[in-house]
Structure formats: structure tokens, C-alpha cells
Design a protein around this motif. Structure first.
Motif, PDB file in Angstrom:
ATOM      1  N   GLU B  22      17.791 106.308 -63.152  1.00 28.77           N
ATOM      2  CA  GLU B  22      17.273 106.569 -61.730  1.00 28.77           C
ATOM      3  C   GLU B  22      18.348 107.109 -60.775  1.00 28.77           C
ATOM      4  OE1 GLU B  22      15.533 103.625 -58.955  1.00 28.77           O
ATOM      5  OE2 GLU B  22      13.680 104.730 -59.619  1.00 28.77           O
ATOM      6  N   GLN B  23      19.509 106.575 -60.888  1.00 27.97           N
ATOM      7  CA  GLN B  23      20.553 106.976 -60.258  1.00 27.97           C
ATOM      8  C   GLN B  23      20.975 108.708 -60.353  1.00 27.97           C
ATOM      9  OE1 GLN B  23      24.697 105.799 -61.726  1.00 27.97           O
ATOM     10  NE2 GLN B  23      23.362 104.718 -63.074  1.00 27.97           N
ATOM     11  N   PHE B  24      20.301 109.224 -61.144  1.00 31.47           N
ATOM     12  CA  PHE B  24      20.574 110.540 -61.405  1.00 31.47           C
ATOM     13  C   PHE B  24      19.214 111.480 -61.032  1.00 31.47           C
ATOM     14  CE2 PHE B  24      23.533 108.912 -64.836  1.00 31.47           C
ATOM     15  CZ  PHE B  24      24.576 108.896 -64.157  1.00 31.47           C
ATOM     16  N   PHE B  25      18.401 110.918 -60.547  1.00 28.60           N
ATOM     17  CA  PHE B  25      17.122 111.826 -60.069  1.00 28.60           C
ATOM     18  C   PHE B  25      17.590 112.446 -58.863  1.00 28.60           C
ATOM     19  CE2 PHE B  25      13.505 108.587 -61.922  1.00 28.60           C
ATOM     20  CZ  PHE B  25      13.913 109.239 -63.263  1.00 28.60           C
ATOM     21  N   PRO B  26      17.035 113.851 -59.018  1.00 26.39           N
ATOM     22  CA  PRO B  26      16.759 114.348 -57.695  1.00 26.39           C
ATOM     23  C   PRO B  26      15.971 113.843 -56.679  1.00 26.39           C
ATOM     24  CG  PRO B  26      16.602 116.077 -59.720  1.00 26.39           C
ATOM     25  CD  PRO B  26      16.677 114.502 -60.107  1.00 26.39           C
ATOM     26  N   PRO B  27      16.347 113.959 -55.536  1.00 25.00           N
ATOM     27  CA  PRO B  27      15.587 113.025 -54.466  1.00 25.00           C
ATOM     28  C   PRO B  27      13.927 113.416 -54.746  1.00 25.00           C
ATOM     29  CG  PRO B  27      17.143 114.041 -53.467  1.00 25.00           C
ATOM     30  CD  PRO B  27      17.350 114.473 -54.759  1.00 25.00           C
ATOM     31  N   VAL B  28      13.462 114.779 -54.742  1.00 26.31           N
ATOM     32  CA  VAL B  28      12.072 115.059 -54.988  1.00 26.31           C
ATOM     33  C   VAL B  28      11.666 114.330 -56.283  1.00 26.31           C
ATOM     34  CG1 VAL B  28      12.587 117.271 -56.105  1.00 26.31           C
ATOM     35  CG2 VAL B  28      10.514 116.889 -55.017  1.00 26.31           C
ATOM     36  N   ILE B  29      12.263 114.197 -57.143  1.00 29.90           N
ATOM     37  CA  ILE B  29      11.824 113.772 -58.533  1.00 29.90           C
ATOM     38  C   ILE B  29      11.866 112.111 -58.285  1.00 29.90           C
ATOM     39  CG2 ILE B  29      12.665 112.925 -61.104  1.00 29.90           C
ATOM     40  CD1 ILE B  29      11.744 115.864 -60.862  1.00 29.90           C
ATOM     41  N   LYS B  30      12.571 111.439 -57.566  1.00 30.39           N
ATOM     42  CA  LYS B  30      12.744 110.092 -57.585  1.00 30.39           C
ATOM     43  C   LYS B  30      11.324 109.543 -56.513  1.00 30.39           C
ATOM     44  CE  LYS B  30      15.791 106.296 -55.732  1.00 30.39           C
ATOM     45  NZ  LYS B  30      17.214 105.945 -55.381  1.00 30.39           N
ATOM     46  N   ALA B  31      11.081 110.617 -55.601  1.00 29.07           N
ATOM     47  CA  ALA B  31       9.935 110.258 -54.625  1.00 29.07           C
ATOM     48  C   ALA B  31       8.686 110.642 -55.070  1.00 29.07           C
ATOM     49  CB  ALA B  31      10.011 111.112 -53.275  1.00 29.07           C
ATOM     50  N   ASN B  32       8.500 111.173 -56.470  1.00 23.56           N
ATOM     51  CA  ASN B  32       7.299 111.721 -56.896  1.00 23.56           C
ATOM     52  C   ASN B  32       6.904 111.175 -58.277  1.00 23.56           C
ATOM     53  OD1 ASN B  32       6.003 113.609 -54.873  1.00 23.56           O
ATOM     54  ND2 ASN B  32       8.020 114.209 -54.847  1.00 23.56           N
ATOM     55  N   LYS B  33       7.895 110.340 -58.891  1.00 19.96           N
ATOM     56  CA  LYS B  33       7.692 109.800 -60.122  1.00 19.96           C
ATOM     57  C   LYS B  33       6.515 109.067 -60.283  1.00 19.96           C
ATOM     58  CE  LYS B  33       9.339 106.802 -63.872  1.00 19.96           C
ATOM     59  NZ  LYS B  33      10.882 106.386 -64.429  1.00 19.96           N
ATOM     60  N   ASP B  85      21.551 119.957 -55.091  1.00 18.13           N
ATOM     61  CA  ASP B  85      21.910 118.459 -54.545  1.00 18.13           C
ATOM     62  C   ASP B  85      22.833 117.938 -55.556  1.00 18.13           C
ATOM     63  OD1 ASP B  85      20.852 119.213 -52.203  1.00 18.13           O
ATOM     64  OD2 ASP B  85      18.806 118.456 -53.126  1.00 18.13           O
ATOM     65  N   GLY B  86      23.467 118.535 -56.404  1.00 17.16           N
ATOM     66  CA  GLY B  86      24.340 117.999 -57.329  1.00 17.16           C
ATOM     67  C   GLY B  86      23.573 117.341 -58.571  1.00 17.16           C
ATOM     68  N   TYR B  87      22.386 117.735 -59.006  1.00 19.42           N
ATOM     69  CA  TYR B  87      21.632 117.023 -59.897  1.00 19.42           C
ATOM     70  C   TYR B  87      21.228 118.276 -60.971  1.00 19.42           C
ATOM     71  CZ  TYR B  87      21.327 113.132 -56.692  1.00 19.42           C
ATOM     72  OH  TYR B  87      21.838 111.989 -55.955  1.00 19.42           O
ATOM     73  N   LEU B  88      21.014 117.732 -62.328  1.00 12.62           N
ATOM     74  CA  LEU B  88      20.590 118.720 -63.285  1.00 12.62           C
ATOM     75  C   LEU B  88      19.946 117.685 -64.494  1.00 12.62           C
ATOM     76  CD1 LEU B  88      22.889 119.219 -65.796  1.00 12.62           C
ATOM     77  CD2 LEU B  88      24.062 119.014 -63.589  1.00 12.62           C
ATOM     78  N   ARG B  89      19.442 118.425 -65.476  1.00  9.07           N
ATOM     79  CA  ARG B  89      19.005 117.653 -66.738  1.00  9.07           C
ATOM     80  C   ARG B  89      19.057 118.635 -67.878  1.00  9.07           C
ATOM     81  NH1 ARG B  89      13.967 118.112 -68.860  1.00  9.07           N
ATOM     82  NH2 ARG B  89      14.295 116.131 -69.939  1.00  9.07           N
ATOM     83  N   PHE B  90      19.288 117.984 -69.069  1.00 10.46           N
ATOM     84  CA  PHE B  90      19.001 118.774 -70.258  1.00 10.46           C
ATOM     85  C   PHE B  90      17.601 118.498 -70.943  1.00 10.46           C
ATOM     86  CE2 PHE B  90      23.404 119.075 -69.467  1.00 10.46           C
ATOM     87  CZ  PHE B  90      23.834 120.114 -69.925  1.00 10.46           C
ATOM     88  N   THR B  91      17.219 119.473 -71.845  1.00  3.90           N
ATOM     89  CA  THR B  91      15.840 119.127 -72.360  1.00  3.90           C
ATOM     90  C   THR B  91      16.166 118.537 -73.888  1.00  3.90           C
ATOM     91  OG1 THR B  91      15.774 121.304 -73.500  1.00  3.90           O
ATOM     92  CG2 THR B  91      14.984 121.178 -71.067  1.00  3.90           C
ATOM     93  N   THR B  92      14.959 118.265 -74.554  1.00  3.26           N
ATOM     94  CA  THR B  92      15.032 117.651 -75.881  1.00  3.26           C
ATOM     95  C   THR B  92      15.354 118.750 -76.809  1.00  3.26           C
ATOM     96  OG1 THR B  92      12.636 118.170 -75.919  1.00  3.26           O
ATOM     97  CG2 THR B  92      13.728 115.793 -75.422  1.00  3.26           C
ATOM     98  N   ARG B  93      15.404 120.170 -76.408  1.00  2.00           N
ATOM     99  CA  ARG B  93      15.860 121.217 -77.150  1.00  2.00           C
ATOM    100  C   ARG B  93      17.041 121.758 -76.678  1.00  2.00           C
ATOM    101  NH1 ARG B  93      11.918 122.122 -80.820  1.00  2.00           N
ATOM    102  NH2 ARG B  93      13.100 123.879 -81.756  1.00  2.00           N
ATOM    103  N   ASN B  94      18.029 120.941 -75.997  1.00  2.00           N
ATOM    104  CA  ASN B  94      19.035 121.350 -75.576  1.00  2.00           C
ATOM    105  C   ASN B  94      19.297 122.665 -74.819  1.00  2.00           C
ATOM    106  OD1 ASN B  94      20.119 119.349 -77.268  1.00  2.00           O
ATOM    107  ND2 ASN B  94      19.840 120.657 -79.024  1.00  2.00           N
ATOM    108  N   ASN B  95      18.112 122.807 -73.866  1.00  3.55           N
ATOM    109  CA  ASN B  95      18.276 123.769 -72.763  1.00  3.55           C
ATOM    110  C   ASN B  95      18.566 122.875 -71.524  1.00  3.55           C
ATOM    111  OD1 ASN B  95      17.077 126.282 -74.153  1.00  3.55           O
ATOM    112  ND2 ASN B  95      15.096 125.011 -74.091  1.00  3.55           N
ATOM    113  N   VAL B  96      19.571 123.636 -70.369  1.00  2.49           N
ATOM    114  CA  VAL B  96      19.595 123.024 -69.305  1.00  2.49           C
ATOM    115  C   VAL B  96      18.448 123.365 -68.241  1.00  2.49           C
ATOM    116  CG1 VAL B  96      21.316 124.748 -68.657  1.00  2.49           C
ATOM    117  CG2 VAL B  96      21.533 122.579 -67.819  1.00  2.49           C
TER     118      VAL B  96
END
Lengths: 426, 375
Positions: B22-33, B85-96
Motif C-alpha cells: 500500500e505504501q507504493f500506491f499512487p494516491p488515486v489507486i489508494k483512494a479507489n481500491k 507523483d513518483g509511482y509506477l508498476r510492472f505487469t505480470t508480462r514485464n511491461n511497465v
């Protein structure tokens, strides 16, 4: 470490897809050992065989896994990769990162390693690719002390669990895959770090039957979200799809003209159980016949949603071909509530029943899917205390080679042939 | 204080696990999970998710080489700091994936990504070809029969337009494994590229004593081709193994267990192509991939035979399959005899199963189609 000529690899710098060769060369400016990665790979391209020696057993004290040892077979020519061990670092659920966290990890890897990584390994770990044995403990010290992070798993143990993106950014997830993955990873730290199993064991958590983390193909325990009530239908939105105002399948086919959306052809006629129809302009679903394949929901995400009574199906036993052939996980528990509120108690109990049995009867290097095949699904269900139900099979057996237990048969197995002969002379 | 090799257990921290997500969630993700209502692909590589709160998140998906440097990851961080805002993620197929919380923020990010040459190709969504799940190959592994990174680069260069568009009947998952341990997803992918050997292992009698637990090597063979044996080394009789060559199908599992049984070979090794696998439950059940091309050579550095074979299969499928039909659904509907004909792939005995439950794969019916195969 000298720059090596790489005429073959240089040809992989052209073309539109991001080039790992270009990236390695860029990194070589500050990490000259990257030239030796390129050099030894170039030699493999020339010789068309690998140049890594067999195996390699390295690690950190306290753990039995987490690091894959590797040594070059031509260390004099390529001293930068004489030792080239891989460190598996436990990744956060769904692979979200802050740049602060990633930058700190990259700084550590610049200090202790080659400068190359895999984002990510197939099981989910962050892979830090290439370092020397003497760097392992100092790296681990910094990773745990400075970053509060840990290694992933390797060897005959619970490997690093992984999950699909789940509730955090998907409307279809039927349970919190991130929390389930995190909670069980923390709960089973000992089983991850200290190999105690006959062979490797993996968990994967998918939020729905689309299975974006491929749980059914790539994990021994596959937790796949589902529901047991009715698909939620917004009839007004159905009308918008029929009118052509919403793109089918979220617009995923917009690159080609497939004609106007036809709900009959694209949804109703493709339903695997034929349980949908239109009536008075409304979409109807006989949910008792629905197998929750996700097709209609995938095509009309703004009109259809999974039911509200959500949980997961638990399947067991997927593995790659070695030894006895590839297996998908097979359905064991059709529906289980998977909830943080009870700390995933039911799932944990299920997993531990498998382990209690498999750790005892599993042969050396036998995946649980193979143990299940060896003893048979009926025996596995009995061990698990699960009543057999038709959902456990795709079809009933066709051969008549049926085992009966002595206590199931009237009179038992002890018989006297003399008594038999009194009615039936030889 | 740092690590002290004289007192290795002093100050040791262990069993921390991964950091909490959760500490790595962008704010909009955290608010709408858990509140997301629906999503749409607004253009190839760009997803929009709509929340019941009315919030939106736009995700911009980019291909990566998976094998990436710390400089690359730092560049990813620079982009995420500037736009996300300093957040990102990687997918299960190694896309960013870079996420922004409004439509206005999408185009500036796309422009920035495009300005970085071919490092961040945007795509991988919908009915196209996304990243190839792959393995270590000659970059790090000791048992491969082919490379991973090089083959993937060569194939993705050729199929690049399918990554940045959505013109296929359904998504096509391509995977590569450099040996039949099949790390990753090769056994359940639409098109699978598999490293294979074709020569039995050599036995290094001079080294086998001491490096190899013989019963493990014997038990490692799926076909019982490895037997205990004796050999003479420097005038001394030693315990070793022998391989019944007629029974060996070159899986390499004995080498995994025993370093004295290497089998890699420049001419023997190469690539097999399997097709028709899937993991989702959509319409049809999950399927295993099936072997349709038994061997293509390791032609470094660009594997032209493999690239051409993958492209030919993909284009035959794209031209013929129905909307939503995965490659395996298509092949099963038209019949495998038609698949071979439409893809112009020669059928050989190597595609006929002869392992354990093989009988279930033979054709126990008079239902077949007349194709060019029947002379």
C-alpha cells in the motif's frame, strides 16, 4: 575489464523493440563488468552453447535459498562474470513501486552488483543479476537494515507468491489478491527462506477467472476469484452497447473494423453454456447455468459485473513438464471465502492440510501435482477431508478399474475357497 | 556498523518479507481500491479505469526488455517523478505502467516517452501482441538449449506493429523458455518458443565420482533411459551411469541433477514451436500449447527461421479466426489438419504424441477434413 568486440550482439541494437544490448552498453560506462556480460554472451552467440558452469551453491546465513549461484566457464577471459550470482528480492504485491524505493534499491545494486536486473522473474521476484560471493552478505545486510526488504525464495520450499492487480485497479477482482498474497507471504516466511519440502511449492492469486497471473498454470495452489450469486446487470448500459455508444470489450478490438456490435453474435451465441438471451430489449441470464467464464463481462464491462457474493475457487497441482508431463491445477474447492477479516483462516488451513500430507508422502523432487497423480484424486480428497462432488471431474472415468475398500464391501475380503467350492465344483 | 564476517549472526535481520504494497500506491489507486466500476482502452497502450467515486486513472503501458540496467530503472523513475507523483508498476508480462489521474496528463507523458527513442514503446493492450514472457537463456542459465533475450528481441522487432495496435481477433500471448523446464508460461501460451536439444548427454566419467549423486540422475529420467554402470578411470573401476540412447529424448533433466552429463550442442540444439495454449477460462477451458514445429536452428543473432515461423502462424490466425477466438480456439474449431494447411507448416511424426497418455491425442473418429495432406 576490457571492452569486447560484439559483432553478433551489435545486430540486436537495430529494430524498434527496446534493445537489451544497447542498455547493457550504456550501463558498461559506469559498470565495466557489463562488458564481460556482453563478451561471454557474444561467445555463446558464436559457439551456440551456454558458457555458465553447472549449478552453484551460495547464500546468506540463516536462509537456505534466495540466491542462485553461477560461475563463468571462462573466468580468465571474462573476470567480471567469474562469479555471476543472482539475488532474488521479494517484490511488493502487484509490483507497485515508489521511485524512492526503486532508487534506493538501484543504489544498493550499484554498490554491490553488476548493474543488471530482471524486472521481474517469472515467479515475481525482483532479480538482481550478477554479483560475487563476498558481496552477498553485505548486500543482504544493507537490504534488510537500510530498506527493510527481504530475499525471495529458491530451492525446495515455498517460492515467492505473486498476484494479479486485484482490487487496486480492476473492477472484476472477487477478493483482495494483494492482501491475500502479502498476508500469506508474511505468514509463511519460514517456509520461504528455509527449504523443508520434497520440492518447490508456489502460490498464485488471481482475482477472477481471466487469471492475469496465470495461477492455474503456474502455481501448486491456485486461488482464483469467483462469485456464487447473479451477474449484476445494468440494463441501461446494455442498451448503450446495443446502440453502439459503448465500445465492446473496452475497445480492445478498435484497430480493425469488425462491424457494428451484435450482442447476439458476440455475447449470446458465444456463451459456453448458452444461458443468455434477449427479452423485451433486456438481457437475461440464467445464472444457475452460468460457469462464470467472464466472456460476457469482458465484452460489456460497463453493463455487467461479477456477482456480489464473492470468494475464490481453489485449484491444486499445476506444474511444468518435468517429470511426468505438464499439469494445470485441478479444482478442489469450488468456492471459499478469502477474507482479511478472518486472516485467511480457511485458506491457511487448506494449505497446511496439503503440506502435512505432502511433506510426509511426497517423494524426493515430486511436485504436489505428481503426488496427487500417483495416489489418485480420490485419495487426495480423502486426505484433505473433502467430500467428492461432480465438480471435481471434467467427466467420470470410462475404465472400470475401480478400487473398493474392504469395509465398503459386504462381508469383507476374507473368504474360504472351500465354501465357494460347495456351490461351484471345479 | 555493517556486516561483520567474524560474527555473522550479530545484528542479522531476517524474515521481513516484501514491503507492504500500500505504501507504493499512487494516491488515486489508494483512494479507489475496490471501488472500480469499469475500464476502457482509449488508445493502444492507454487504459482508463473509472471508479464509483467518479475518479479516473489513466495507465500508460510500455514494453520493456525485462533484462534491464539500473540506469534504465533510474530513467523509469525520472519519468514517474516528473509525471506520476513518483509511482509506477510492472505487469505480470514485464511491461511497465505509468499512471496519471486525469486525461490532460496523458498526452504530455506520451510525448515525453516518445522523445526517448525506442526505449518506451507504448502498447501491449487489447487484441494485439504484448510482451514475451521469457527466461534467462545464455545470459545466466546453465541448462538452456537456446538464448532468451536475443530471440525475444528478434521476434518483437518483427511483430512490433502488433504491439502498438489492436487488430487481431484476440490477444496473442507469446512466451519463450530456453529449455523444457519451461520456466514461465510456454506450456500455456498462444505461441510458444521452446529451446530443445536433439543429442543425448555425454558422460564425463572422470568427473562423475564426487559431483553426482547417481540415484538422483537415474531417477531424473522420465523414460528410464539412465542406468547404473561401471567404467574404468585411470585404471580404477568407478561407479557411473550409462544412457540408453534409443530411449533418450534429450530433455536434459539428468544434466540438471548431474553436472557430469552435459548435452548442449551447437548443431543439435535449437527451437521448437508450440501453439494454442491459454490460461484464461473465457469461453473455453485453459489449454496446453501443442507442438507444431519440432525444430528450427539456433541461427544467431536474429533467429530468422524462428521469427518467420512465428509471423506466419500469427498472420494465418489473424486472417482466418473469428472475433474473440484465441489461437487455440481457432485451431480446434477448424481442426488441426486445417491449421497445418493454413499455416503452411509441414506435418511430421514429431508432432504425434508417444508419451504415456498419448493415445488420447490420436484421432479415434472418422471425422476429419480432406486437406493437401491426403494424397
Amino acid at each position: 575489464m576490457a571492452k569486447h568486440e560484439t559483432p553478433l550482439l551489435d545486430q540486436l541494437e537495430t529494430g524498434p523493440w527496446p534493445s537489451f544490448v544497447t542498455d547493457l552498453k550504456r550501463q558498461a560506462a559506469t559498470k565495466p563488468e557489463c562488458w564481460d556480460i556482453l563478451g561471454i554472451l557474444e561467445l555463446s552467440y558464436k559457439d551456440r552453447i551456454t558458457h555458465w558452469k553447472h549449478g552453484g551453491i551460495v547464500g546468506v546465513f540463516g536462509y537456505g535459498g534466495g540466491i542462485v549461484g553461477r560461475y563463468a566457464d571462462m573466468p580468465k577471459q571474462f573476470p567480471g562474470v567469474e562469479h555471476f550470482h543472482t539475488i532474488r528480492v521479494a517484490q511488493p504485491s502487484s509490483k507497485y513501486y515508489s521511485t524512492a524505493n526503486l532508487r534506493q534499491l538501484m543504489d544498493l545494486w550499484e554498490k554491490h552488483g553488476s548493474g543488471m536486473t530482471n524486472f521481474h522473474g517469472s515467479t515475481g521476484d525482483i532479480i538482481l543479476l550478477g554479483t560475487r560471493t563476498e558481496n552477498l552478505e553485505p548486500f543482504f545486510w544493507d537490504l534488510t537494515h537500510d530498506m527493510g526488504q527481504d530475499l525471495g525464495g529458491s530451492g525446495s520450499n515455498l517460492r515467492t507468491p505473486a498476484n494479479c492487480i486485484g482490487h487496486s485497479r480492476c473492477e472484476w477482482s472477487c477478493y483482495d489478491t494483494e492482501e491475500a498474497c502479502y498476508h500469506l507471504t508474511q505468514h509463511y516466511q519460514d517456509e520461504i527462506h528455509r527449504p523443508a519440502f520434497p520440492y518447490k511449492f508456489k502460490f498464485k492469486f488471481s482475482g477472477c477467472p481471466n487469471d492475469c497471473v496465470a495461477a492455474i498454470a503456474r502455481s501448486d495452489v491456485s486461488v482464483i476469484g469467483t462469485w456464487r450469486d447473479e451477474i449484476r446487470i445494468d440494463q441501461a448500459a446494455v442498451k448503450e452497447y446495443v446502440a453502439g455508444n459503448y465500445p465492446p470489450n473496452g475497445g480492445s478490438h478498435s484497430g480493425k473494423d469488425w462491424g457494428k456490435f451484435d450482442i447476439q453474435k458476440e455475447v449470446i451465441d458465444l456463451c459456453p453454456t448458452d444461458c443468455m438471451w434477449m427479452e423485451g430489449g433486456e438481457l437475461k441470464i440464467d445464472d444457475t447455468e452460468c460457469t462464470r467464464c467472464m466472456h460476457c463481462i469482458n465484452v460489456m464491462p460497463r453493463a455487467l459485473r461479477p456477482g456480489a457474493d464473492q470468494g475464490a475457487s481453489i485449484c491444486v497441482g499445476a506444474k511444468a513438464p518435468i517429470l511426468d508431463g505438464a499439469q494445470f491445477s485441478t479444482l478442489i474447492v469450488p468456492f471459499m471465502k478469502v477474507e482479511k477479516e478472518n486472516e485467511f483462516e480457511e485458506l491457511i488451513e487448506f494449505i497446511e492440510s496439503i503440506w502435512d500430507w505432502w511433506m510426509e508422502v511426497g517423494k524426493n523432487r515430486e511436485r504436489v501435482g505428481e503426488t496427487m497423480q500417483r495416489v489418485g484424486l480420490p485419495t487426495f480428497l480423502k486426505v484433505m477431508g473433502i467430500e467428492p462432488i461432480p465438480q471435481h471431474v471434467k467427466e467420470p472415468r470410462s475404465n472400470p478399474y475401480v478400487f473398493w475398500k474392504e469395509e465398503e464391501v459386504e462381508g469383507g475380503f476374507e473368504r474360504d475357497v472351500e465354501e465357494f467350492r460347495r456351490k461351484h465344483a471345479a | 556498523m555493517g556486516y561483520n564476517p567474524d560474527k555473522p549472526m550479530d545484528g542479522r535481520i531476517s524474515d521481513l518479507g516484501p514491503p507492504h504494497y500500500e505504501q507504493f500506491f499512487p494516491p488515486v489507486i489508494k483512494a479507489n481500491k475496490g471501488k472500480w466500476l469499469w475500464h476502457e482502452i482509449t488508445q493502444p497502450g492507454v487504459l482508463m479505469h473509472k471508479s464509483e467515486t467518479g475518479d479516473e486513472v489513466y495507465s500508460i503501458r510500455c514494453g520493456t526488455a525485462r533484462l534491464v540496467s539500473i540506469e534504465y530503472i533510474r530513467e523509469v523513475c525520472d519519468i514517474a517523478d516528473e509525471f506520476c507523483d513518483g509511482y509506477l508498476r510492472f505487469t505480470t508480462r514485464n511491461n511497465v505502467e505509468f499512471m496519471v489521474d486525469s486525461k490532460e496528463k496523458v498526452q504530455p507523458l506520451l510525448d515525453n516517452l516518445a522523445s526517448r527513442g525506442n526505449k518506451f514503446p507504448v502498447g501491449g493492450t487489447g487484441a494485439g501482441v504484448t510482451n514475451i514472457v521469457h527466461t534467462q537463456g545464455w545470459v545466466h542459465c546453465h541448462t538452456p538449449a537456446t538464448d532468451a533475450s536475443g530471440v525475444v528481441k528478434a521476434v518483437m522487432d518483427e511483430l512490433f506493429d502488433y504491439f502498438t495496435s489492436m487488430t487481431l481477433p484476440a490477444q496473442v500471448r507469446i512466451a519463450l523458455a530456453c529449455c523444457l523446464n519451461m520456466c514461465g508460461a510456454v506450456h500455456a501460451s498462444d505461441i510458444a518458443i521452446l529451446g530443445v536439444h536433439r543429442k543425448p548427454p555425454m558422460i564425463d566419467h572422470t568427473r562423475i565420482t564426487g559431483v553426482c549423486e547417481l540415484p538422483l540422475a537415474i531417477a531424473s529420467c522420465p523414460l528410464g533411459a539412465v542406468k547404473p554402470a561401471k567404467a574404468t578411470v585411470d585404471g580404477k573401476e568407478i561407479k557411473t551411469v550409462q544412457v540408453n540412447v534409443d530411449r533418450c529424448m534429450f530433455c536434459g533433466n539428468c544434466y540438471t541433477m548431474c553436472p557430469a552429463m552435459p548435452l548442449a550442442d551447437p548443431e543439435g540444439d535449437g527451437i521448437a514451436i508450440l501453439v494454442g495454449g491459454k490460461v484464461s477460462n473465457r469461453i473455453s477451458h485453459p489449454k496446453f500449447s501443442k507442438l507444431v514445429i519440432p525444430f528450427l536452428p539456433n541461427t544467431t543473432p536474429r533467429w530468422p527461421e524462428t521469427v518467420a515461423a512465428v509471423k506466419k502462424i500469427l498472420e494465418a490466425y489473424a486472417a482466418d479466426a473469428n472475433k474473440y477466438e484465441r489461437l487455440g480456439d481457432w485451431a480446434e474449431r477448424i481442426g488441426w489438419e486445417k491449421f497445418f494447411e493454413k499455416c503452411d507448416i509441414p506435418f511430421t511424426d514429431k508432432s504425434i504424441d508417444d508419451y504415456r497418455l498419448a493415445y488420447d491425442t490420436w484421432r479415434t473418429t472418422t471425422q476429419f477434413k480432406y486437406t493437401s495432406h491426403i494424397k
